[in-house]
Design a protein around this motif. Structure first.
Motif, PDB file in Angstrom:
ATOM      1  N   TYR A  15       0.850  -1.202   0.000  1.00 40.13           N
ATOM      2  CA  TYR A  15       0.000   0.000   0.000  1.00 40.13           C
ATOM      3  C   TYR A  15       0.873   1.235   0.000  1.00 40.13           C
ATOM      4  O   TYR A  15       1.845   1.314   0.749  1.00 40.13           O
TER       5      TYR A  15
ATOM      6  N   TRP B 276       0.416   5.768  -0.509  1.00 41.17           N
ATOM      7  CA  TRP B 276      -0.448   6.900  -0.802  1.00 41.17           C
ATOM      8  C   TRP B 276       0.405   8.080  -1.208  1.00 41.17           C
ATOM      9  O   TRP B 276       1.608   8.121  -0.940  1.00 41.17           O
TER      10      TRP B 276
ATOM     11  N   ARG C  15      -6.041  12.949  -2.851  1.00 36.35           N
ATOM     12  CA  ARG C  15      -5.274  11.812  -2.311  1.00 36.35           C
ATOM     13  C   ARG C  15      -5.308  10.651  -3.300  1.00 36.35           C
ATOM     14  O   ARG C  15      -6.378  10.227  -3.729  1.00 36.35           O
TER      15      ARG C  15
ATOM     16  N   GLN D  88      -4.203   6.698  -3.856  1.00 30.61           N
ATOM     17  CA  GLN D  88      -3.866   5.522  -3.057  1.00 30.61           C
ATOM     18  C   GLN D  88      -3.768   4.304  -3.969  1.00 30.61           C
ATOM     19  O   GLN D  88      -4.545   4.168  -4.924  1.00 30.61           O
TER      20      GLN D  88
ATOM     21  N   ARG E  38     -14.166  11.147  -8.116  1.00 33.66           N
ATOM     22  CA  ARG E  38     -13.516   9.936  -7.614  1.00 33.66           C
ATOM     23  C   ARG E  38     -13.190   9.038  -8.798  1.00 33.66           C
ATOM     24  O   ARG E  38     -14.037   8.800  -9.650  1.00 33.66           O
TER      25      ARG E  38
ATOM     26  N   GLN F 126     -10.890   7.338  -0.827  1.00 32.54           N
ATOM     27  CA  GLN F 126     -10.481   6.824   0.491  1.00 32.54           C
ATOM     28  C   GLN F 126     -11.459   5.797   1.035  1.00 32.54           C
ATOM     29  O   GLN F 126     -11.073   4.908   1.793  1.00 32.54           O
ATOM     30  N   SER F 127     -12.729   5.937   0.660  1.00 33.68           N
ATOM     31  CA  SER F 127     -13.726   4.994   1.172  1.00 33.68           C
ATOM     32  C   SER F 127     -13.664   3.657   0.434  1.00 33.68           C
ATOM     33  O   SER F 127     -14.258   2.676   0.877  1.00 33.68           O
TER      34      SER F 127
ATOM     35  N   MET G  41      -9.398   0.468   0.701  1.00 36.35           N
ATOM     36  CA  MET G  41      -9.048  -0.613   1.614  1.00 36.35           C
ATOM     37  C   MET G  41      -9.941  -1.837   1.457  1.00 36.35           C
ATOM     38  O   MET G  41      -9.566  -2.943   1.840  1.00 36.35           O
ATOM     39  N   LYS G  42     -11.120  -1.625   0.875  1.00 30.29           N
ATOM     40  CA  LYS G  42     -11.968  -2.787   0.576  1.00 30.29           C
ATOM     41  C   LYS G  42     -11.268  -3.662  -0.469  1.00 30.29           C
ATOM     42  O   LYS G  42     -11.327  -4.889  -0.405  1.00 30.29           O
TER      43      LYS G  42
ATOM     44  N   ARG H  92      -7.977  -3.755  -0.808  1.00 33.02           N
ATOM     45  CA  ARG H  92      -6.799  -4.382  -0.165  1.00 33.02           C
ATOM     46  C   ARG H  92      -7.206  -5.698   0.494  1.00 33.02           C
ATOM     47  O   ARG H  92      -6.504  -6.704   0.378  1.00 33.02           O
ATOM     48  N   VAL H  93      -8.358  -5.683   1.156  1.00 29.33           N
ATOM     49  CA  VAL H  93      -8.863  -6.907   1.790  1.00 29.33           C
ATOM     50  C   VAL H  93      -9.165  -7.969   0.724  1.00 29.33           C
ATOM     51  O   VAL H  93      -8.838  -9.150   0.877  1.00 29.33           O
TER      52      VAL H  93
ATOM     53  N   ARG I 292     -20.563  -0.507  -5.711  1.00 25.34           N
ATOM     54  CA  ARG I 292     -20.063   0.683  -5.014  1.00 25.34           C
ATOM     55  C   ARG I 292     -20.277   1.944  -5.852  1.00 25.34           C
ATOM     56  O   ARG I 292     -20.620   3.005  -5.312  1.00 25.34           O
TER      57      ARG I 292
ATOM     58  N   HIS J   6     -22.561   5.125  -4.822  1.00 25.21           N
ATOM     59  CA  HIS J   6     -21.979   6.467  -4.795  1.00 25.21           C
ATOM     60  C   HIS J   6     -22.784   7.425  -5.664  1.00 25.21           C
ATOM     61  O   HIS J   6     -23.086   8.556  -5.267  1.00 25.21           O
TER      62      HIS J   6
ATOM     63  N   LYS K 187     -25.997   8.314  -4.038  1.00 25.79           N
ATOM     64  CA  LYS K 187     -25.759   9.243  -2.945  1.00 25.79           C
ATOM     65  C   LYS K 187     -25.544  10.663  -3.474  1.00 25.79           C
ATOM     66  O   LYS K 187     -26.084  11.633  -2.940  1.00 25.79           O
TER      67      LYS K 187
ATOM     68  N   GLY L 225      -7.260   9.656   7.695  1.00 22.80           N
ATOM     69  CA  GLY L 225      -8.079   8.749   6.892  1.00 22.80           C
ATOM     70  C   GLY L 225      -7.296   7.915   5.886  1.00 22.80           C
ATOM     71  O   GLY L 225      -7.823   7.560   4.841  1.00 22.80           O
TER      72      GLY L 225
ATOM     73  N   GLY M 235      -6.484   4.883   6.191  1.00 22.41           N
ATOM     74  CA  GLY M 235      -7.311   3.692   6.049  1.00 22.41           C
ATOM     75  C   GLY M 235      -6.645   2.348   6.273  1.00 22.41           C
ATOM     76  O   GLY M 235      -7.272   1.310   6.120  1.00 22.41           O
TER      77      GLY M 235
ATOM     78  N   GLU N 234      -8.563   0.136   8.420  1.00 20.19           N
ATOM     79  CA  GLU N 234      -9.751  -0.505   7.837  1.00 20.19           C
ATOM     80  C   GLU N 234      -9.387  -1.832   7.179  1.00 20.19           C
ATOM     81  O   GLU N 234     -10.130  -2.809   7.300  1.00 20.19           O
ATOM     82  N   SER N 235      -8.216  -1.890   6.529  1.00 13.54           N
ATOM     83  CA  SER N 235      -7.849  -3.138   5.859  1.00 13.54           C
ATOM     84  C   SER N 235      -7.452  -4.217   6.862  1.00 13.54           C
ATOM     85  O   SER N 235      -7.523  -5.397   6.556  1.00 13.54           O
TER      86      SER N 235
ATOM     87  N   VAL O 123     -13.474   4.115   6.397  1.00 16.47           N
ATOM     88  CA  VAL O 123     -13.316   5.494   5.923  1.00 16.47           C
ATOM     89  C   VAL O 123     -14.536   5.833   5.067  1.00 16.47           C
ATOM     90  O   VAL O 123     -14.925   5.044   4.194  1.00 16.47           O
ATOM     91  N   ASN O 124     -15.151   6.972   5.328  1.00 18.71           N
ATOM     92  CA  ASN O 124     -16.388   7.316   4.600  1.00 18.71           C
ATOM     93  C   ASN O 124     -16.082   8.107   3.324  1.00 18.71           C
ATOM     94  O   ASN O 124     -14.923   8.378   2.991  1.00 18.71           O
ATOM     95  N   ASP O 125     -17.158   8.472   2.618  1.00 17.08           N
ATOM     96  CA  ASP O 125     -16.987   9.149   1.327  1.00 17.08           C
ATOM     97  C   ASP O 125     -16.273  10.491   1.442  1.00 17.08           C
ATOM     98  O   ASP O 125     -15.721  10.989   0.463  1.00 17.08           O
TER      99      ASP O 125
END
Lengths: 417, 63
Positions: free
Chosen positions: A323, A325, A332, A334, A358, A378-379, A382-383, A385-386, A404, A408, A411, B12, B14, B17-18, B26-28
């Motif tokens: 990872y 950034w 940002r 990442q 985004r 940012q939201s 990491m999903k 990465r998992v 996702r 988004h 929203k 943030g 993150g 989170e991982s 981390v939110n939007d």
């Protein structure tokens, strides 16, 4: 008692020392560092430390720990201000100039040095941004209104350029390749990310090498291969790094793009482990050999190498989904995983549109998700990465991305104008 | 045991989170949301990794 010696007093070296004590090591520890400084954090050097402050004062220098914490609480002998100069693995001795320091267990975390441009080193105003001293000098030059040329549109060069822009100085980035960041992110996303410079008013000149950096005592101009002349008071050289392995010549360690080590960060030489930017290790999480140049790997490898060095019989492999950034302007970026991919697919956002919004791009290897890049995501990052750690298929990753992106979009549509 | 976040330090990034997605997201807007804070023994290792993995040293465990 086992004497742990750690060569390299940056993040990986510090984490090695801390992990050794946390693991219950009560023998002596020596930490050797080339710089005079106590261990400090490097990511801020091209970001927060170069920021304009309200009162014009220098931001706090990013030291990790107090001197007394290292010496008294952690019981570390500090050998700072001169680099290690040799390793004799048969005698189990590290040389620092005339001084010989014996070890039982050794962690090598000597990192990497920024490449310079030969012939320009003696000109005032030409800098790399790797050390605290570099960053202090660059900050002072920006404060003095330096016309700035950044050579290399990689992550460090781009971060420094975006920081420089906020000082209101003229900033130009020159990049020898037609598209920046190809090695780190692939060509499509490299092009997209590089567009952030133009969006923020920074000139980026690609596909043109540097012919000369000229000046009498201080830099005055940068001349490009096509004859373009860029007046400059400050030149930042951001053309990558070279692992610090020169001092290991003749040691018997295997050197190939850093110190070659296995999944335990073991070099194959009894008692000797490597960590951080200098370590070329086998990453079992991705099934490939890698040498990382990022914060997370340095921190984790430093700790893992020390634990394994002190208890080799119970050594644990170290695997990770890499990872990193990077912060440019107010964006940002990442990245997780590996950028060498069979396919890179943009799954959200539109780099051609004027709004940055985004962006999410996924990287495929065979039928597996191997990497993900986000800009202002940012939201999301990491999903992935998992998911990469779990070894999810490309199709699963694409389905996730659609869900996702729909969420988004809904929203944003529902958000008050 | 509880995990505590110093939101004045958190940016943030993150990594937490991982490592512990049941606790951190981390939110939007790019801000960290703490989903729960009580740590069981089974969860401790992942939280310790998150604490160690935080580049801004924004996390700590309160015993």
């Amino acid at each position: 008692m086992t004497h742990l010696v750690v060569v390299g007093a940056s993040l990986a070296g510090l984490r090695a020392v801390e992990a050794a004590r946390k693991a219950g090591h009560d023998g002596p520890i020596t930490l050797i560092g080339a710089e005079e400084h106590l261990p400090y954090d490097r990511p801020p050097l091209s970001k927060e430390f170069l920021a304009v402050t309200d009162d014009g004062s220098e931001p706090q220098r990013p030291f990790f720990r107090e001197h007394s914490h290292l010496t008294d609480e952690l019981g570390v002998e500090l050998v700072l201000g001169a680099p290690a100069t040799g390793l004799d693995p048969l005698a189990r001795v590290v040389h620092v100039g005339d001084r010989a320091i014996s070890y039982d267990a050794l962690v090598i975390a000597t990192g990497a040095d920024a490449r310079g441009i030969p012939g320009s080193e003696t000109l005032a105003g030409v800098h790399v941004v790797r050390s605290l001293d570099d960053s202090v000098a660059v900050r002072a030059a920006l404060d003095a209104g330096a016309r700035t040329v950044v050579i290399g549109a990689g992550f460090i060069g781009s971060e420094v350029a975006s920081s420089a822009k906020k000082w209101g100085v003229d900033v130009t980035i020159v990049e020898a390749l037609a598209t920046p960041l190809v090695r780190a992110t692939g060509s499509e996303m490299g092009h997209a990310i590089a567009s952030l410079h133009a969006r923020n008013g920074t000139t980026l000149l690609c596909g043109n090498g540097v012919a000369a950096i000229e000046g009498t005592t201080a830099v005055e101009r940068v001349v490009l291969d096509d004859g373009t002349v860029l007046p400059a008071d400050l030149v930042i050289v951001g053309i990558g790094v070279t692992p610090n392995v020169g001092w290991l010549a003749g040691s018997g360690l295997v050197i190939d793009n850093g110190i070659v080590c296995d999944e335990h960060l073991f070099t194959g030489v009894p008692g000797v482990y490597a960590a951080g930017d200098v370590a070329n290790w086998f990453n079992p999480a991705l099934g490939r050999r890698q040498r990382m140049e990022n914060w997370t790997a340095a921190a984790e490898q430093g700790a893992a190498a020390a634990r394994n060095a002190l208890d080799p019989g119970n050594a644990k492999s170290y695997g990770t989904v890499p990872y990193f950034w990077s912060d440019w302007y107010d964006v940002r970026i990442q990245f997780v995983g590996a950028p060498e991919a069979d396919e890179v697919r943009l799954v959200e956002g539109d780099p051609e549109s004027e709004a940055t919004g985004r962006w999410v791009a996924l990287y495929r290897e065979g039928d597996r998700l191997i990497g993900a890049l986000t800009v202002n995501g940012q939201s999301e990052i990491m999903k992935y990465r998992v998911m990469i750690a779990r070894g999810v298929t490309w199709d699963e990753a694409l389905e996730h991305a659609v869900r996702r992106a729909d969420l988004h979009a809904a929203k944003l549509a529902g958000a008050p104008a | 045991m509880k995990v505590l976040v110093d939101f004045s330090k958190c940016t943030g990034l993150g990594i937490c989170e991982s490592l512990a997605p049941d606790f951190f997201e981390v939110n939007d807007d790019g801000d960290l949301v703490l989903l729960k804070d009580d740590i069981t023994d089974d969860e401790l290792q992942s939280i310790e990794e998150a604490v160690a993995g935080c580049p801004t040293e924004a996390l700590r465990i309160q015993v």
